[in-house]
Design an enzyme around this catalytic site. Structure first.
Site, PDB file in Angstrom:
ATOM      1  CB  CYS A 168       1.882  61.104 -55.720  1.00 30.99           C
ATOM      2  SG  CYS A 168       1.802  59.244 -55.015  1.00 30.99           S
ATOM      3  CG  ASN A 310       5.593  40.413 -66.376  1.00 29.32           C
ATOM      4  OD1 ASN A 310       6.105  41.245 -66.903  1.00 29.32           O
ATOM      5  ND2 ASN A 310       5.578  40.292 -65.300  1.00 29.32           N
ATOM      6  CD  GLU A 326      -5.278  37.075 -68.173  1.00 32.68           C
ATOM      7  OE1 GLU A 326      -6.080  37.731 -68.031  1.00 32.68           O
ATOM      8  OE2 GLU A 326      -4.335  36.844 -67.761  1.00 32.68           O
ATOM      9  CG  ASP A 353     -14.158  32.670 -66.050  1.00 30.56           C
ATOM     10  OD1 ASP A 353     -13.180  32.489 -65.304  1.00 30.56           O
ATOM     11  OD2 ASP A 353     -15.363  32.839 -65.890  1.00 30.56           O
ATOM     12  CG  ASP A 374       1.235  36.944 -61.195  1.00 34.24           C
ATOM     13  OD1 ASP A 374       0.661  37.065 -60.142  1.00 34.24           O
ATOM     14  OD2 ASP A 374       1.812  37.731 -61.859  1.00 34.24           O
ATOM     15  CB  CYS A 400      -1.237  40.020 -55.785  1.00 31.24           C
ATOM     16  SG  CYS A 400      -2.610  39.746 -56.384  1.00 31.24           S
TER      17      CYS A 400
END
EC number: 2.1.1.190
Length: 444
Positions: A168, A310, A326, A353, A374, A400
């Site tokens: 790959c 991050n 988170e 949540d 994000d 995303c």
């Protein structure tokens, strides 16, 4: 929508490709079918191809390219011999510079069509290395009796099947060059039929393979895995059930982390934790997001869907205080450890949540100057509808999925009085149709 396979006409037909879909397929409208939309894999805008139908539904059909009669000037020869069968990539036949142009177009189309918004400025796309970039992923494993071998790889275009890979080229070379060796090795095991998948992840110190097994490994197989790991530079972990069953084969494992040098930050993680797959582009993305957020040294910033920290920990180098939230309690625990390890006492973390009501929580009631988020593919509409948005002078949204970003952008602009200052695509996954993007909002 259910697909019908009983009425598929396999007779090749000629068609002109008008556009590129969000998932990287050519878009055609077939004459004689009432202009019905057909999505054609392996075809590019402006091309004339012979195609074979693969699926039918009421509103659209699907097909694959059999022959290119008139090629696009943007068509290139795919580098990978498995392209067209393996579904890991769908855009290798499109010039690399044009891939991100196509993704930028998908983003802008989603913003206008779904969110009914336009950015004031279209940001230049963020790009990086296009080969050997993927440091995290999951290979499917399947023993195929007809081939008398064990296949290791991503799914085929038809997801019922596992691609028979020898290598790959998008995965980091430490793993991507050893797919065939991994396949041959698993074929030699007693329990070769009991391994459905292998997850891989790389830190700065080591490359880890987490082997999912449905039955206990024999002593011989355990010894064989240990030898294979030593020979190929892998640390082997075993997973017999859920995430909590992951254990190092040798009982010790290895500490995993990656360094974000521009901010003098090191993030520790575990083998199944979420990290951005593209290490170099991740650094570019963090720098880009912080530049767009324009954090002040006396400001408080809220970082939602913060993961391991991050963005949070680089932000902590720039602001008075940052709060990360988170949903994964394990990631929150490691984010706190990362803050302590890096000496960042001005970073707080909360587990919550973010799809549920958070209006009574301590972090929600705090005051902030700016917001960075994000979210996963589903977006952030639930938490955006709860936040006291008027407090934020600026919002930077890393996405995303362009569809959920567009929906949320529509809410912020059309219902909450924000301006979409700028937006642009980021090529986190070259040669795939995946669109990572970033958008900046300011209160009007």
């Amino acid at each position: 929508m259910a697909r019908s396979r009983s009425r598929i006409d396999r007779t090749p037909f000629q068609t002109e490709i008008l556009d590129l879909s969000h998932d990287g397929r050519g878009v055609a409208r077939r004459e004689g079918e009432g202009g019905k939309v057909t999505f054609v894999s392996g075809a590019l805008p402006g091309e004339v191809v012979m195609a074979e139908q693969t699926a039918r539904s009421r509103h659209f059909d699907e097909a694959r390219t059999v022959e290119v009669l008139k090629a696009s000037p943007q068509r290139v020869t795919p580098k990978c011999p498995h392209f067209g069968t393996c579904a890991g990539c769908v855009l290798q036949h499109l010039d690399e510079d044009q891939q991100i142009v196509a993704k930028q177009r998908v983003l802008m189309d989603n913003l206008e069509r779904i969110g009914h918004v336009k950015p004031g400025t279209v940001l230049a796309p963020l790009v990086g290395e296009s080969w050997g970039y993927r440091r995290k992923g999951r290979f499917s494993v399947r023993r195929v009796e007809k081939k008398d071998k064990t296949l290791v790889g991503f799914r085929e275009q038809d997801p019922r099947f596992v691609a028979d890979l020898s290598q790959c080229l998008t995965v980091i070379p430490e793993i991507g060059t050893k797919v065939e060796a991994l396949s041959t090795f698993i074929e030699s095991l007693d329990g070769k039929r009991d391994i459905p998948q292998i997850e891989f992840i790389a830190g700065d110190q080591a490359v880890v393979l987490t082997v999912r097994h449905l039955q206990p490994l024999s002593d011989a197989d355990r010894a064989a895995w240990a030898t294979f790991g030593q020979q190929h530079g892998f640390v082997i972990y075993l997973q017999s059930g859920g995430v909590d069953t992951v254990q190092p084969l040798d009982g010790q494992g290895v500490p995993l982390s990656f360094r974000l040098a521009p901010w003098d930050v090191e993030l520790a993680f575990r083998p199944l934790d979420f990290i951005q797959v593209n290490a170099k582009l991740n650094e570019k993305m963090i720098a880009h997001a912080l530049d767009l957020l324009e954090p002040g040294e006396d400001e408080r910033v809220l970082d939602l869907f913060c993961g391991l920290g991050n963005f949070t920990l680089p932000l902590a180098r720039r602001v008075r205080e940052v709060v990360g939230v988170e949903g994964d309690a394990g990631l929150v625990a490691r984010a706190r450890e990362n803050a302590e390890r890096n000496g960042l006492a001005n970073a707080q973390f909360f587990s919550a949540d973010l799809t549920q009501d958070q209006r009574s929580t301590a972090w929600m009631r705090q005051g902030f100057d700016k917001l960075l988020l994000d979210p996963p593919r589903s977006g952030a509409i639930e938490v955006l509808q709860q936040l006291p948005l008027k407090q934020f002078k600026r919002i930077v949204y890393v996405s995303c999925h362009p569809g959920s970003l567009a929906r949320d952008a529509g809410y912020l602009v059309n219902e909450q009085g924000f301006t979409l200052v700028s937006a642009g695509a980021m090529d986190m996954f070259p040669h795939t149709a995946h669109v990572e993007s970033i958008a900046v909002f300011e209160k009007r």
